[in-house]
Design a protein around this motif. Sequence first.
Motif, PDB file in Angstrom:
ATOM      1  N   THR A   1      34.527  43.468  45.742  1.00 23.70           N
ATOM      2  CA  THR A   1      35.825  43.731  45.794  1.00 23.70           C
ATOM      3  C   THR A   1      36.795  42.448  45.665  1.00 23.70           C
ATOM      4  O   THR A   1      36.369  41.373  46.371  1.00 23.70           O
ATOM      5  CB  THR A   1      36.218  44.618  46.975  1.00 23.70           C
ATOM      6  OG1 THR A   1      37.905  44.592  47.163  1.00 23.70           O
ATOM      7  CG2 THR A   1      35.898  43.868  48.341  1.00 23.70           C
ATOM      8  N   GLY A   2      37.884  42.468  44.886  1.00 15.31           N
ATOM      9  CA  GLY A   2      38.721  41.228  44.899  1.00 15.31           C
ATOM     10  C   GLY A   2      38.191  39.991  43.919  1.00 15.31           C
ATOM     11  O   GLY A   2      38.709  39.048  43.916  1.00 15.31           O
ATOM     12  N   THR A   3      37.300  40.207  43.163  1.00 12.74           N
ATOM     13  CA  THR A   3      36.667  39.341  42.353  1.00 12.74           C
ATOM     14  C   THR A   3      37.075  39.193  40.861  1.00 12.74           C
ATOM     15  O   THR A   3      37.298  38.086  40.195  1.00 12.74           O
ATOM     16  CB  THR A   3      35.187  39.585  42.383  1.00 12.74           C
ATOM     17  OG1 THR A   3      34.813  40.635  41.515  1.00 12.74           O
ATOM     18  CG2 THR A   3      34.491  39.176  43.422  1.00 12.74           C
ATOM     19  N   GLY A   4      38.217  40.116  40.661  1.00 10.90           N
ATOM     20  CA  GLY A   4      38.880  39.881  39.464  1.00 10.90           C
ATOM     21  C   GLY A   4      38.686  41.098  38.220  1.00 10.90           C
ATOM     22  O   GLY A   4      39.003  41.019  37.123  1.00 10.90           O
ATOM     23  N   LYS A   5      37.881  42.403  38.788  1.00 12.63           N
ATOM     24  CA  LYS A   5      37.509  43.226  37.793  1.00 12.63           C
ATOM     25  C   LYS A   5      39.046  43.833  37.243  1.00 12.63           C
ATOM     26  O   LYS A   5      38.929  44.046  35.750  1.00 12.63           O
ATOM     27  CB  LYS A   5      36.984  44.491  38.542  1.00 12.63           C
ATOM     28  CG  LYS A   5      35.531  43.934  39.153  1.00 12.63           C
ATOM     29  CD  LYS A   5      35.042  45.293  39.764  1.00 12.63           C
ATOM     30  CE  LYS A   5      35.716  45.736  41.049  1.00 12.63           C
ATOM     31  NZ  LYS A   5      35.916  45.025  42.058  1.00 12.63           N
ATOM     32  N   THR A   6      39.789  44.180  37.928  1.00 14.02           N
ATOM     33  CA  THR A   6      40.946  45.028  37.317  1.00 14.02           C
ATOM     34  C   THR A   6      41.826  43.888  36.467  1.00 14.02           C
ATOM     35  O   THR A   6      42.204  44.226  35.338  1.00 14.02           O
ATOM     36  CB  THR A   6      41.955  45.611  38.526  1.00 14.02           C
ATOM     37  OG1 THR A   6      41.251  46.106  39.374  1.00 14.02           O
ATOM     38  CG2 THR A   6      43.119  46.262  38.118  1.00 14.02           C
ATOM     39  N   LYS A   7      41.922  42.836  36.793  1.00 21.51           N
ATOM     40  CA  LYS A   7      42.407  41.898  35.985  1.00 21.51           C
ATOM     41  C   LYS A   7      41.874  41.607  34.548  1.00 21.51           C
ATOM     42  O   LYS A   7      42.485  41.460  33.772  1.00 21.51           O
ATOM     43  CB  LYS A   7      42.676  40.236  36.737  1.00 21.51           C
ATOM     44  CG  LYS A   7      43.435  40.482  38.086  1.00 21.51           C
ATOM     45  CD  LYS A   7      44.876  41.092  37.714  1.00 21.51           C
ATOM     46  CE  LYS A   7      45.601  41.260  39.145  1.00 21.51           C
ATOM     47  NZ  LYS A   7      45.667  42.678  39.470  1.00 21.51           N
ATOM     48  N   THR A   8      40.318  41.426  34.534  1.00 20.80           N
ATOM     49  CA  THR A   8      39.808  41.628  33.509  1.00 20.80           C
ATOM     50  C   THR A   8      40.133  42.779  32.664  1.00 20.80           C
ATOM     51  O   THR A   8      40.430  42.515  31.433  1.00 20.80           O
ATOM     52  CB  THR A   8      38.158  41.465  33.682  1.00 20.80           C
ATOM     53  OG1 THR A   8      38.107  40.217  34.545  1.00 20.80           O
ATOM     54  CG2 THR A   8      37.244  41.487  32.509  1.00 20.80           C
TER      55      THR A   8
ATOM     56  N   LEU B   1      43.513  54.207  39.171  1.00 21.91           N
ATOM     57  CA  LEU B   1      43.205  54.852  40.421  1.00 21.91           C
ATOM     58  C   LEU B   1      43.658  54.182  41.598  1.00 21.91           C
ATOM     59  O   LEU B   1      44.051  54.771  42.769  1.00 21.91           O
ATOM     60  CB  LEU B   1      41.753  55.082  40.634  1.00 21.91           C
ATOM     61  CG  LEU B   1      41.125  56.258  39.745  1.00 21.91           C
ATOM     62  CD1 LEU B   1      40.454  55.942  38.516  1.00 21.91           C
ATOM     63  CD2 LEU B   1      40.834  57.250  40.546  1.00 21.91           C
ATOM     64  N   LYS B   2      44.304  52.885  41.543  1.00 22.66           N
ATOM     65  CA  LYS B   2      44.727  52.249  42.538  1.00 22.66           C
ATOM     66  C   LYS B   2      46.146  51.816  42.367  1.00 22.66           C
ATOM     67  O   LYS B   2      46.835  51.409  43.286  1.00 22.66           O
ATOM     68  CB  LYS B   2      43.833  50.952  42.965  1.00 22.66           C
ATOM     69  CG  LYS B   2      42.475  51.034  43.435  1.00 22.66           C
ATOM     70  CD  LYS B   2      42.186  49.873  44.076  1.00 22.66           C
ATOM     71  CE  LYS B   2      41.108  49.700  45.057  1.00 22.66           C
ATOM     72  NZ  LYS B   2      40.544  48.199  44.972  1.00 22.66           N
ATOM     73  N   GLY B   3      46.835  52.211  41.215  1.00 21.07           N
ATOM     74  CA  GLY B   3      47.967  52.150  41.009  1.00 21.07           C
ATOM     75  C   GLY B   3      48.433  50.734  40.762  1.00 21.07           C
ATOM     76  O   GLY B   3      49.574  50.096  40.974  1.00 21.07           O
TER      77      GLY B   3
HETATM   78  N1  LIG Z   1      41.536  36.275  35.178  1.00 22.10           N
HETATM   79  C1  LIG Z   1      42.466  35.880  36.215  1.00 22.10           C
HETATM   80  N2  LIG Z   1      43.580  35.133  36.023  1.00 22.10           N
HETATM   81  C2  LIG Z   1      44.050  34.675  37.290  1.00 22.10           C
HETATM   82  N3  LIG Z   1      44.039  35.287  38.424  1.00 22.10           N
HETATM   83  C3  LIG Z   1      43.106  36.239  38.640  1.00 22.10           C
HETATM   84  C4  LIG Z   1      42.228  36.555  37.460  1.00 22.10           C
HETATM   85  N4  LIG Z   1      41.422  37.581  38.017  1.00 22.10           N
HETATM   86  C5  LIG Z   1      41.751  37.781  39.374  1.00 22.10           C
HETATM   87  N5  LIG Z   1      42.509  37.105  39.678  1.00 22.10           N
HETATM   88  C6  LIG Z   1      43.200  36.990  40.990  1.00 22.10           C
HETATM   89  O1  LIG Z   1      42.339  37.881  42.078  1.00 22.10           O
HETATM   90  C7  LIG Z   1      43.131  38.931  42.543  1.00 22.10           C
HETATM   91  C8  LIG Z   1      42.070  39.786  42.571  1.00 22.10           C
HETATM   92  O2  LIG Z   1      41.672  40.443  41.430  1.00 22.10           O
HETATM   93  P1  LIG Z   1      41.640  42.131  41.064  1.00 22.10           P
HETATM   94  O3  LIG Z   1      42.594  42.900  41.724  1.00 22.10           O
HETATM   95  O4  LIG Z   1      41.485  42.330  39.411  1.00 22.10           O
HETATM   96  O5  LIG Z   1      40.200  42.248  41.883  1.00 22.10           O
HETATM   97  P2  LIG Z   1      39.154  43.393  41.773  1.00 22.10           P
HETATM   98  O6  LIG Z   1      37.873  43.111  41.356  1.00 22.10           O
HETATM   99  O7  LIG Z   1      39.904  44.768  40.917  1.00 22.10           O
HETATM  100  O8  LIG Z   1      39.484  43.899  43.199  1.00 22.10           O
HETATM  101  P3  LIG Z   1      39.245  45.554  43.801  1.00 22.10           P
HETATM  102  O9  LIG Z   1      37.959  45.832  44.056  1.00 22.10           O
HETATM  103  O10 LIG Z   1      39.754  45.410  45.247  1.00 22.10           O
HETATM  104  O11 LIG Z   1      40.020  46.371  42.930  1.00 22.10           O
HETATM  105  C9  LIG Z   1      44.198  38.977  41.650  1.00 22.10           C
HETATM  106  O12 LIG Z   1      45.438  39.540  42.311  1.00 22.10           O
HETATM  107  C10 LIG Z   1      44.546  37.561  41.053  1.00 22.10           C
HETATM  108  O13 LIG Z   1      45.340  37.142  42.047  1.00 22.10           O
END
Ligand SMILES: Nc1ncnc2c1ncn2[C@@H]1O[C@H](COP(=O)(O)OP(=O)(O)OP(=O)(O)O)[C@@H](O)[C@H]1O
Length: 510
Positions: free
Chosen positions: A56-63, A83-85
Amino acid sequence: MSQKEQFISHLAEGQVYKKDFIVMGTGILNGEPIQGAQIKVPLKTMNRHGLIAGATGTGKTKTLQVIAEQLSLKGIPSVLMDLKGDLSGLAQPGEASDFILNRSQKIGVDYDPMGLPVELMSISDEKGVRLKATVSEFGPVLISQILDLNDTQRGVIALIFRYCDLQHLPLVDLKDLKKVLQYITNEGKEAITKEFGRVSSASVNTIMRKIIELEQEGADRFFGEKSFDVEDFVRSKYGRGVISVIRLTDIQSSPKLFSTFMLSLLSEIYETFPEQGDDDKPKLCLFIDEAHLVFSNASKDLLEKIEAIIKLIRSKGVGVYFCTQTPTDVPDSVLGQLGLKVQHALRAFTAKDRKAITKTAENYPESPYYNTSEVLTSMGIGEALITALNEKGIPTPLAHTLVRAPITRMDILSDQEIDELVKDSDLASKYNEEIDRESAFELLEKKLEKLEVEQEKAVLPGPAPRTSRRTKQEESLIEELSKNTMVRQIGRTIFRELTRGILGSFSRKR
Ligand SMILES: Nc1ncnc2c1ncn2[C@@H]1O[C@H](COP(=O)(O)OP(=O)(O)OP(=O)(O)O)[C@@H](O)[C@H]1O
Ligand SMILES: [Mg+2]
């Protein structure tokens, strides 16, 4: 050759880019992002599905956001299960902060913030285009699935669909289905028994109870007219692929509805889209965030169908991307089919975590530059181990990647922005007009009454002929219904019979 140069040529070696591609980021060696080591994914293999995993929080959704953006810029539309809006921000430009500019410079890409064409959609009461399907379109297999029926009860559902097909009775919503159920155990009992054999009233009662349960879960909002045409996912605006964000924040409490919705969407796409052959780019990509929800609560039967359809849908030029915490959330048979793998950091808190890390590492190609297990636990946020399929279909060398930043907003839209987006949407006005369900039900009731009369006269019932006693309003309603439902339904039913034949597991269960 320096180690850096060797690294760059090692990454480049396995990559063949005669055709177009998207840039995911740049390779990292010994903790340092390397200029000139860009990690690219060929569009040609993007129908080969993928996985985005990580703690969680590692950047999946941003990817996921980055991939959807890059596809959109290439004119390729996508569908995002939100799913998380947290994906609506795609409609607005990102913020060019120093952090982001610095990141882009390291990766060797321009940071050009912009909003992309987004269509907000929902299967419930959330704002946006309402995605609906009629009970007929959903079909007997999925209806049985979502109601969790046993074989005998499935038989009853199959009979009802057959009967309604023969009688040209449109099954629009759950109310229609209940009406027919009621009919076959009461007024229509004799006729049904004559034609199909005896129907157990215990089974009918159970089905009725399960339909009521389903309605209480909120599924009744999903069934009805106007049903969504999946070709409307495949649109572009100003040369950019439209990103359809399906807002599903309220579905977490009904995972079965979600899994079934996913399967219905995939099979609808499969049935509707033409064969794509060996194209240079995908027609559509589908991203499922929090994908464990699809798999964790699905029955074995439903899982098998999802797996089958994922395998088949590739040939329609559709790529499916799963986003979840650990790859073990996705069944092995699906994992084995995935071309693109983006693995963000995993955290090793427990023995079970460590086991998952070892297993994950084993599933990635070995690299002379990394100890995969070590990198897996030490990567920073927005970094990932990536391997894709090159244009020859061979996995590219594993690369620890600094993933580029989204060019759209990383935060969500405000309520006002959402309202504006929905207001300007031509799809929302196409699909959100309320079609009077009460009337469809009444029409069905009338038809049933009429059939009763005909049965009393011992005439085998056929499609209800027009009578002159109908009011103008009724006439136009019937006309509308036959346009929207019956004709389409009959056409589709025939088409479905054909395509379901291809999906062996579907036809067996019919
Ligand atoms: N490619 C990126 N470029 C810049 N910032 C990023 C990137 N990926 C992640 N981050 C930073 O990390 C935060 C968390 O990323 P993200 O929401 O994608 O995590 P996640 O893995 O989807 O978490 P969760 O499991 O809680 O859904 C983002 O809000 C952003 O600040
Ligand atoms: Mg996320």
